[in-house]
Write an enzyme that holds these catalytic residues in place. Structure first.
Site, PDB file in Angstrom:
ATOM      1  N   ASN A   9       0.907  -0.900  -0.466  1.00 37.13           N
ATOM      2  CA  ASN A   9       0.100   0.136  -0.052  1.00 37.13           C
ATOM      3  C   ASN A   9       0.409   1.448  -0.310  1.00 37.13           C
ATOM      4  OD1 ASN A   9      -2.039   2.081   0.525  1.00 37.13           O
ATOM      5  ND2 ASN A   9      -2.359   1.347   2.917  1.00 37.13           N
ATOM      6  N   TRP A  10       0.849   1.373  -0.812  1.00 36.85           N
ATOM      7  CA  TRP A  10       1.292   3.484  -1.460  1.00 36.85           C
ATOM      8  C   TRP A  10       1.498   4.302  -1.148  1.00 36.85           C
ATOM      9  CZ3 TRP A  10       3.556   2.319  -7.312  1.00 36.85           C
ATOM     10  CH2 TRP A  10       4.735   1.320  -6.968  1.00 36.85           C
ATOM     11  N   LYS A  11       0.215   4.597  -0.015  1.00 36.55           N
ATOM     12  CA  LYS A  11      -0.319   5.388   0.280  1.00 36.55           C
ATOM     13  C   LYS A  11      -0.279   6.793  -0.732  1.00 36.55           C
ATOM     14  CE  LYS A  11      -0.019   3.868   4.862  1.00 36.55           C
ATOM     15  NZ  LYS A  11       0.122   2.952   6.161  1.00 36.55           N
ATOM     16  N   HIS A  95      -9.373   1.628   4.775  1.00 34.68           N
ATOM     17  CA  HIS A  95      -8.290   1.095   5.113  1.00 34.68           C
ATOM     18  C   HIS A  95      -8.392   2.420   6.536  1.00 34.68           C
ATOM     19  CE1 HIS A  95      -4.042   2.670   6.447  1.00 34.68           C
ATOM     20  NE2 HIS A  95      -3.636   1.174   6.045  1.00 34.68           N
ATOM     21  N   GLU A  97      -6.503   4.508   8.129  1.00 33.49           N
ATOM     22  CA  GLU A  97      -6.344   6.338   7.284  1.00 33.49           C
ATOM     23  C   GLU A  97      -7.713   6.669   6.821  1.00 33.49           C
ATOM     24  OE1 GLU A  97      -2.888   5.131   5.219  1.00 33.49           O
ATOM     25  OE2 GLU A  97      -1.863   4.764   7.320  1.00 33.49           O
ATOM     26  N   GLU A 167      -5.703  -4.900  10.566  1.00 34.59           N
ATOM     27  CA  GLU A 167      -4.635  -4.297  10.597  1.00 34.59           C
ATOM     28  C   GLU A 167      -5.184  -2.949  11.907  1.00 34.59           C
ATOM     29  OE1 GLU A 167      -2.283  -3.198   6.924  1.00 34.59           O
ATOM     30  OE2 GLU A 167      -3.998  -1.771   7.074  1.00 34.59           O
ATOM     31  N   GLY A 173       2.164   1.600  10.644  1.00 38.38           N
ATOM     32  CA  GLY A 173       3.525   2.947  10.394  1.00 38.38           C
ATOM     33  C   GLY A 173       3.876   3.127  11.753  1.00 38.38           C
ATOM     34  N   SER A 212       3.439  -2.379  10.508  1.00 42.30           N
ATOM     35  CA  SER A 212       4.535  -2.223  10.630  1.00 42.30           C
ATOM     36  C   SER A 212       5.651  -3.881  10.037  1.00 42.30           C
ATOM     37  CB  SER A 212       5.149  -2.436  12.228  1.00 42.30           C
ATOM     38  OG  SER A 212       4.989  -0.497  12.606  1.00 42.30           O
ATOM     39  N   GLY A 233       2.953  -1.117   4.506  1.00 35.61           N
ATOM     40  CA  GLY A 233       2.624   0.379   3.507  1.00 35.61           C
ATOM     41  C   GLY A 233       4.330   0.131   3.565  1.00 35.61           C
ATOM     42  N   GLY A 234       4.899   0.960   4.530  1.00 33.67           N
ATOM     43  CA  GLY A 234       6.345   1.128   4.216  1.00 33.67           C
ATOM     44  C   GLY A 234       7.384   0.541   3.276  1.00 33.67           C
TER      45      GLY A 234
HETATM   46  P1  PGA Z   1       2.829  -0.403   7.564  1.00 33.71           P
HETATM   47  O1  PGA Z   1       1.371   0.211   7.094  1.00 33.71           O
HETATM   48  O2  PGA Z   1       3.496  -1.421   6.812  1.00 33.71           O
HETATM   49  O3  PGA Z   1       3.755   1.162   7.006  1.00 33.71           O
HETATM   50  O4  PGA Z   1       2.591   0.134   8.885  1.00 33.71           O
HETATM   51  C1  PGA Z   1       0.622  -0.439   6.750  1.00 33.71           C
HETATM   52  C2  PGA Z   1      -0.629   0.100   6.456  1.00 33.71           C
HETATM   53  O5  PGA Z   1      -1.362   0.804   6.277  1.00 33.71           O
HETATM   54  O6  PGA Z   1      -1.109  -1.175   5.467  1.00 33.71           O
END
Ligand code: PGA
Length: 250
Positions: A9-11, A95, A97, A167, A173, A212, A233-234
């Site tokens: 997930n590149w956000k 998600h 966010e 999640e 994050g 994470s 994500g990251g």
């Molecule tokens: P993260 O994000 O791996 O940076 O914790 C995961 C996500 O939001 O899907």
């Protein structure tokens, strides 16, 4: 046996030029993943969907969000027909966010899930509790409501096309990933609800863990019976790190 699935997930990261660089490199990543029978995908921003899909048509490419309506006066929104025109067949839904910053609810998620399924697309539906809910011991009731309300009205037939991501919001994050035991316990719980809703189809639905996930810890999650992959994500942004995730997934 459910196929393992790794989704990046590149956000709100990567310009089109940066997405193109990754997409070119993803041709080798995909070959590597296929050699290990792992499915891989990414969810770029809307602006980069076409460049990634065009560069690597066999990669799963999903949107990060979608509007449930077909068209109309919804400034700033993107519809399913617009995604389909680009050959996009997946979208994240709910998600954390989106739930936190854009007021998405189980009800709006449900509208999106139903609209995607009606269009033969795959919703990657995200659920998870906040830190306060976790500390208050509310993880399971919260996740159960997210699953039951978010998937309301989904038929057994359509349920085959669902993917779920658990999640915990407190792990996204933050570097504070949930232990493999907690993740497995909740993913198992999700599967029991899916069984109640969809019967035997529940055994076919992929459930991912996210929060994470890194090359150094992905393996421990993948060893758990109800965790079928990861939403990352990251650690999904750099090609090297993505390759290591594939390497270590199993
Ligand atoms: P993260 O994000 O791996 O940076 O914790 C995961 C996500 O939001 O899907």
């Amino acid at each position: 046996m459910r196929t393992k699935l790794l989704v990046g997930n590149w956000k709100m990261n990567k310009t089109r030029a940066e997405a193109l660089d990754f997409a070119k490199a993803s041709i080798e990543l995909l070959k590597f993943a296929q050699s290990k029978q792992i499915q891989i995908g990414v969810t770029p921003t809307y602006l980069s969907l076409d460049v990634v899909k065009h560069t690597n048509p066999n990669l799963i490419v999903g949107a990060q969000n979608v509007n449930a309506k077909e068209s109309g006066a919804y400034t700033g929104e993107i519809s399913i027909p617009m995604l389909k025109e680009l050959g996009i067949e997946w979208s994240l839904v709910g998600h954390s966010e989106r739930r936190t910053y854009y007021a998405e609810t189980n009800h709006t998620c449900n509208e999106k899930v139903l609209a995607l399924l009606a269009n033969k697309m795959t919703p990657l539906y995200c659920v998870g509790e906040t830190l306060g809910q976790f500390e208050a011991g509310l993880t399971k009731p919260i996740v159960e409501a997210q699953i039951r309300e978010g998937l309301k009205g989904v038929s057994q037939e359509d349920a085959r096309h669902l993917v779920i991501a658990y999640e915990p919001v407190w792990s996204i994050g933050t570097g504070k990933n949930a232990s493999k035991e907690i993740a497995e316990d909740v993913c198992h719980f999700i599967r029991t609800i899916l069984k109640d809703l969809f019967g035997g189809v529940s055994e076919k639905i992929q459930i991912l863990y996210g929060g994470s996930v890194k090359p150094t810890n992905i393996k421990e999650y993948m060893a758990m019976p109800n965790i079928d992959g990861a939403l990352v994500g990251g650690a999904s942004l750099a090609v090297d790190s993505f390759a290591q995730l594939i390497e270590n997934i199993g």
